[in-house]
Design a protein around this motif. Structure first.
Motif, short mmCIF file in Angstrom:
data_model
loop_
_atom_site.label_atom_id
_atom_site.label_comp_id
_atom_site.label_asym_id
_atom_site.label_seq_id
_atom_site.Cartn_x
_atom_site.Cartn_y
_atom_site.Cartn_z
N ARG A 79 0.84 -1.21 0.00
CA ARG A 79 0.00 0.00 0.00
C ARG A 79 0.87 1.26 0.00
N LEU B 222 -15.27 4.77 4.25
CA LEU B 222 -14.34 4.16 3.30
C LEU B 222 -14.98 4.09 1.92
N GLU B 223 -14.26 4.60 0.93
CA GLU B 223 -14.63 4.45 -0.47
C GLU B 223 -13.53 3.61 -1.11
N GLN B 224 -13.94 2.66 -1.95
CA GLN B 224 -12.96 1.75 -2.53
C GLN B 224 -13.34 1.44 -3.97
N TYR C 12 -3.20 3.63 -2.59
CA TYR C 12 -3.05 2.94 -3.88
C TYR C 12 -2.33 1.63 -3.61
N ASP D 207 -11.69 -0.90 -7.44
CA ASP D 207 -10.67 -1.68 -8.11
C ASP D 207 -10.76 -1.36 -9.60
N ARG E 175 -6.08 -1.34 -6.49
CA ARG E 175 -7.16 -0.94 -5.60
C ARG E 175 -6.88 0.50 -5.13
N TYR E 176 -7.90 1.32 -5.22
CA TYR E 176 -7.84 2.70 -4.76
C TYR E 176 -8.80 2.84 -3.59
N GLU E 177 -8.32 3.45 -2.52
CA GLU E 177 -9.16 3.62 -1.34
C GLU E 177 -9.06 5.06 -0.84
N ARG E 178 -10.16 5.51 -0.27
CA ARG E 178 -10.18 6.82 0.40
C ARG E 178 -10.86 6.61 1.73
N GLU F 257 0.38 5.28 0.73
CA GLU F 257 -0.61 6.16 1.34
C GLU F 257 -0.17 7.62 1.29
#
Length: 159
Positions: free
Chosen positions: A64, A106-108, A77, A110, A96-99, A66
């Motif tokens: 990851r 959490l927003e995710q 990312y 792929d 995978r993208y996460e916020r 960050e």
């Protein structure tokens, strides 16, 4: 860019970084070069940065990366896997993208990130087919790029 239809012509067109590599195949790249040609003034020039990416190192998958944005959200990312195809000149990285918001939401997503590269010779040929003449091929310091450079900038103008 491959469908660009603007009202005028320009003396300069600049592509930010190697964004041309995001055009997924040769046909799309050819259409984009034709559109660039159509939007250049007769004395205009375009700068097209290109990059020949290598495969992602196996140790990077699952790692990851960050960063924290201005709102305090953590952006992540993570490359998951990759297909590297030298014949098609593509590198497709599944990521995978996460916020993670400051409030814990959490927003995710792929998605596949496709890079399509060109050698100096193939890029030059595509430019010529689109009615563009390569005036110079530079490295990122403004010097003439070596023939085996994996990052180079084509400076083109209408033929």
């Amino acid at each position: 860019m491959e469908e660009m239809k603007l009202e005028r012509r320009y003396r300069s067109i600049y592509l930010a970084g190697p964004t041309f590599n995001l055009l997924a195949d040769d046909e799309t790249a050819r259409r984009a070069l034709h559109r660039i040609r159509e939007h250049l003034a007769p004395d205009g020039q375009a700068l097209i940065p290109l990059w020949v990416p290598g495969p992602t190192s196996g140790e990077e998958f699952g790692v990851r990366r960050e960063a924290v944005d201005g709102e305090g959200a953590t952006l992540v990312y993570t490359p998951l896997s990759e297909t590297y195809d030298e014949a098609l000149r593509t590198r497709t990285t599944s990521a995978r993208y996460e916020r993670l918001g400051p409030d814990g939401t959490l927003e995710q997503a792929d998605r596949d990130w496709v890079l399509h590269w060109h050698s100096q010779a193939s890029a030059r040929e595509m430019c010529e087919q689109a009615g563009l003449r390569v005036v110079r091929t530079e490295d990122d310091n403004g010097n003439e790029a070596t023939a085996d450079a994996d990052y180079f900038i084509l400076i083109v103008q209408p033929s």
